[in-house]
Design an enzyme around this catalytic site. Structure first.
Site, PDB file in Angstrom:
ATOM      1  N   HIS A   1       0.815  -1.219   0.000  1.00 40.05           N
ATOM      2  CA  HIS A   1       0.000   0.000   0.000  1.00 40.05           C
ATOM      3  C   HIS A   1       0.848   1.268   0.000  1.00 40.05           C
ATOM      4  O   HIS A   1       0.301   2.362   0.026  1.00 40.05           O
ATOM      5  CB  HIS A   1      -0.887  -0.017   1.239  1.00 40.05           C
ATOM      6  CG  HIS A   1      -0.087  -0.318   2.468  1.00 40.05           C
ATOM      7  ND1 HIS A   1       0.364  -1.599   2.752  1.00 40.05           N
ATOM      8  CD2 HIS A   1       0.405   0.476   3.422  1.00 40.05           C
ATOM      9  CE1 HIS A   1       1.077  -1.562   3.859  1.00 40.05           C
ATOM     10  NE2 HIS A   1       1.123  -0.321   4.296  1.00 40.05           N
TER      11      HIS A   1
ATOM     12  N   ASP B   1      -5.680  -2.578  -2.246  1.00 41.55           N
ATOM     13  CA  ASP B   1      -4.445  -1.790  -2.184  1.00 41.55           C
ATOM     14  C   ASP B   1      -3.527  -2.034  -3.381  1.00 41.55           C
ATOM     15  O   ASP B   1      -3.910  -2.688  -4.352  1.00 41.55           O
ATOM     16  CB  ASP B   1      -3.707  -2.071  -0.866  1.00 41.55           C
ATOM     17  CG  ASP B   1      -3.071  -3.448  -0.847  1.00 41.55           C
ATOM     18  OD1 ASP B   1      -3.613  -4.352  -1.513  1.00 41.55           O
ATOM     19  OD2 ASP B   1      -2.033  -3.628  -0.173  1.00 41.55           O
TER      20      ASP B   1
ATOM     21  N   ARG C   1      -5.122  -6.227   0.325  1.00 38.63           N
ATOM     22  CA  ARG C   1      -5.954  -5.607   1.369  1.00 38.63           C
ATOM     23  C   ARG C   1      -7.345  -5.285   0.826  1.00 38.63           C
ATOM     24  O   ARG C   1      -7.527  -5.157  -0.382  1.00 38.63           O
ATOM     25  CB  ARG C   1      -5.330  -4.298   1.832  1.00 38.63           C
ATOM     26  CG  ARG C   1      -4.037  -4.484   2.555  1.00 38.63           C
ATOM     27  CD  ARG C   1      -3.553  -3.161   3.113  1.00 38.63           C
ATOM     28  NE  ARG C   1      -2.390  -3.430   3.957  1.00 38.63           N
ATOM     29  CZ  ARG C   1      -1.903  -2.596   4.843  1.00 38.63           C
ATOM     30  NH1 ARG C   1      -2.457  -1.401   5.003  1.00 38.63           N
ATOM     31  NH2 ARG C   1      -0.865  -2.927   5.576  1.00 38.63           N
TER      32      ARG C   1
ATOM     33  N   LYS D   1      -3.187 -12.740   2.245  1.00 35.69           N
ATOM     34  CA  LYS D   1      -4.498 -12.129   2.379  1.00 35.69           C
ATOM     35  C   LYS D   1      -4.992 -11.770   0.977  1.00 35.69           C
ATOM     36  O   LYS D   1      -4.203 -11.714   0.029  1.00 35.69           O
ATOM     37  CB  LYS D   1      -4.461 -10.925   3.298  1.00 35.69           C
ATOM     38  CG  LYS D   1      -3.523  -9.849   2.887  1.00 35.69           C
ATOM     39  CD  LYS D   1      -3.354  -8.880   4.040  1.00 35.69           C
ATOM     40  CE  LYS D   1      -2.230  -7.915   3.767  1.00 35.69           C
ATOM     41  NZ  LYS D   1      -1.347  -7.751   4.908  1.00 35.69           N
TER      42      LYS D   1
HETATM   43  C1  G1P Z   1       1.419  -3.575   8.356  1.00 42.46           C
HETATM   44  C2  G1P Z   1       0.171  -4.073   9.064  1.00 42.46           C
HETATM   45  C3  G1P Z   1       0.201  -5.569   9.165  1.00 42.46           C
HETATM   46  C4  G1P Z   1       0.351  -6.170   7.771  1.00 42.46           C
HETATM   47  C5  G1P Z   1       1.562  -5.571   7.073  1.00 42.46           C
HETATM   48  C6  G1P Z   1       1.676  -6.035   5.630  1.00 42.46           C
HETATM   49  O1  G1P Z   1       2.568  -3.948   9.079  1.00 42.46           O
HETATM   50  O2  G1P Z   1       0.045  -3.489  10.350  1.00 42.46           O
HETATM   51  O3  G1P Z   1      -0.965  -6.021   9.786  1.00 42.46           O
HETATM   52  O4  G1P Z   1       0.493  -7.564   7.842  1.00 42.46           O
HETATM   53  O5  G1P Z   1       1.476  -4.143   7.073  1.00 42.46           O
HETATM   54  O6  G1P Z   1       0.565  -5.649   4.875  1.00 42.46           O
HETATM   55  P1  G1P Z   1       3.331  -2.970  10.105  1.00 42.46           P
HETATM   56  O7  G1P Z   1       3.664  -1.720   9.338  1.00 42.46           O
HETATM   57  O8  G1P Z   1       2.320  -2.648  11.181  1.00 42.46           O
HETATM   58  O9  G1P Z   1       4.495  -3.749  10.590  1.00 42.46           O
HETATM   59 ZN    ZN Z   2      -0.781  -5.203   0.173  1.00 40.34          ZN
END
Ligand code: G1P
Ligand code: ZN
Length: 544
Positions: free
Chosen positions: A115, A278, A283, A377
């Site tokens: 994202h 995303d 996502r 996901k």
């Molecule tokens: C973030 C999200 C987490 C997800 C990851 C990858 O990671 O919080 O749940 O799995 O992006 O999409 P973080 O930046 O919090 O480590």
């Molecule tokens: Zn992603």
């Protein structure tokens, strides 16, 4: 036969994969041999047998095409027998997972920074997925990091670029390159799981949807599924032409960054259903008319309604959620009599549970939901799951959600992110919190009493590996929680995430805005962390 070159190189010491692969700014990836070093470190770590097959594709962001050509030539020089690459160098993350599993490849390389914004000064990323289709476990990512720190040479074939734009067979040296349709296998998988004829009838009956691909990879997937296979009208899609810089946007489907879609769903004559995905398509955000479903509630609602979906009619083995995700799914699991697992943040922790058939559905508060149909996901999967539920229940998104709360109670939830704060300031907040562990339990803070606080650690029930330091939890006696965690995906300074959750069984409060319902916990979080004083930040950067 083109020559295999062995090129001398020196290590970069910052190639440590984070929550989801290696993510850096494009100019960092473009440094001399930077990408090559990391790709060689992957190949040195995974020890693929000669002639193995690899899947390869990315979310189409800036630098995707150049990186694909380099990786193809390096794969050929490293003894791979075949690479399945999505046409145009494209594979959404869920489609890559699908391809790895369907064609039983040895593994796959996915180019994406999810994202994060793209473009010449935006982010780029690369991650390795194993034969189960899921992100490499920490054992492998650690070994990749180690190899990257010791690297002295990489192998590459001196060959011209491969034409990637049409489906065809090519060769580089002795290696075959199969350019495959990036969409078809994935769309077929979706059609095998969901009741497409019921969804088609719903749409034909005037149920209006709006899907926002945010100029990212899911555009062509959405077109094939919603328009070609489900008969939705053309105006059901927005921003479905993928662009290397995502139209200068931030392709993260939440209330802040998917504002254009949110405004439509909250406007006059709003469609019945809205959804976005995303950069790399894993996502999702789900909206009803004038209504937002939190990802934590979404996981709980999918779990509660899984029997309505053909692919899950036989029942669920269990459900898993990441620690900061609300406990809404736990309540459903309890009623269904199935296990519920709490894992650290990051999809890689779900893989073992799914491989061992301990869980069928899993999700994270960060707009990620999925199931054992793949090992990532899956944004469009979640959208189709919701449409299948709505087609079966003949109720609006809001009605489905409110009925769910009336039955299970509501886990009011919000996440406050403080982005790009100086690393030392973020570390000092975390240290201060850890230092107060001893004195907190039993303390009364407003109407809440602290029950437990800890730094979450997880022992994988399948391989017994232990992951420590996964986020600070302050749990109150009524089950409400505040969690503090540092992001593992940011590329600038540190991002501090504050997760807030309050359980409310009383239907009379279910209409409340989450920020209002959580206002007391928000104040407590500020006091406990001394966040303002330590970071100088008055307000979160993003609230979801
Ligand atoms: C973030 C999200 C987490 C997800 C990851 C990858 O990671 O919080 O749940 O799995 O992006 O999409 P973080 O930046 O919090 O480590
Ligand atoms: Zn992603």
């Amino acid at each position: 036969m083109p020559a295999v070159l062995t090129i001398a190189t020196t290590p970069y010491y910052d190639q440590k994969p984070g929550t989801s692969g290696l993510r850096k700014r494009v100019p960092v990836f473009r440094q001399h041999n930077y990408l090559e070093n990391f790709v060689q470190a992957i190949f040195d770590s995974i020890d693929a047998p000669a002639g193995a097959t690899l899947a390869l594709g990315g979310d189409g962001r800036y630098y995707n095409r150049e990186a694909i050509q380099i990786i193809l030539k390096m794969a050929a020089a490293n003894g791979f027998g075949r690479v399945l690459v999505g046409a145009g160098g494209i594979l959404s993350t869920p489609a890559a997972s699908c391809v790895i599993r369907k064609y039983a490849t040895f593994g796959g390389i996915i180019l994406s920074a999810s994202h994060n914004p793209g473009g010449p000064d935006g982010d780029f990323g690369i991650k390795y997925n194993t034969a189960n289709g899921g992100p490499a476990p920490e054992k492998i990512t650690e070994s990749i990091f180690e190899c990257s720190r010791q690297i002295s040479q990489y192998r590459i074939i001196d060959a011209p670029d491969v034409a990637l734009d049409s489906i065809a067979e090519h060769t580089i040296g002795k290696m075959a390159v199969s350019v495959i349709d990036p969409v078809a296998d994935y769309a077929d998988l979706m059609e095998s799981l969901f009741d497409f004829s019921a969804i088609r009838a719903l749409l034909a009956g005037g149920f209006r949807i709006k899907f926002d691909a945010m100029h990212a990879v899911n555009g062509p997937y959405a077109r094939e599924i919603f328009i070609n296979r489900l008969g939705a009208p053309e105006d059901s899609l927005m921003n479905c032409t993928p662009l290397p810089d995502f139209g200068n946007g931030h392709p993260d489907p939440n209330l802040t960054y998917a504002r254009e879609l949110v405004d439509i769903l909250y406007g006059e004559h709003a469609p019945d259903f809205g959804a976005a995905s995303d950069g790399d398509g894993d996502r999702n955000m789900i909206l009803g008319r004038h209504f937002f479903v939190t990802p934590s509630d979404s996981l709980a609602i999918l779990t509660a309604n899984a029997k309505l979906v053909p692919g899950y009619r036989a029942g669920l083995a269990g459900v898993a959620r990441s620690m900061p995700t609300s406990a809404a799914a736990d309540r459903v699991a309890k009623e269904l009599g199935i296990p519920c697992y709490e894992t650290p943040t990051g999809w890689k922790f779900f893989g073992n549970l799914m491989d061992a058939d301990k869980v069928t559905l899993c999700g994270e508060e960060s707009f990620g939901t999925g199931s054992s149909h793949i090992r990532e996901k899956d944004g469009l999967w979640a959208v189709l799951f919701w449409l299948n539920i709505i087609a079966a229940r003949k109720q609006s998104v809001e009605a489905v959600t409110r009925e769910h709360w009336a039955h299970f109670g509501r886990n009011v939830y919000s996440r406050h992110d403080y982005e790009a704060i100086p690393t030392e300031a973020a570390n000092s907040v975390m240290k201060h919190l850890k230092d107060s562990f001893g004195s907190l339990p039993g303390q009364k803070l407003g109407s809440y009493t602290v029950d437990v606080c800890d730094d979450f650690s997880y022992t994988d029930p399948v391989d017994n590996s232990v992951s420590t330091g996964q986020g600070i939890r302050v749990i109150f006696t009524d089950g409400s929680r505040i969690v503090f965690r540092l992001s593992g995906t940011g590329t600038e300074g540190a991002t501090l995430r504050v997760y807030l959750e309050a359980y409310d069984p009383d239907i009379a409060n279910h209409h409340l805005d989450a920020q209002v319902a959580l206002s007391e916990l928000i104040v407590i979080a500020g006091q406990l962390s001394e966040l303002k004083a330590r970071t100088g930040r008055e307000q979160p950067t993003v609230i979801t």
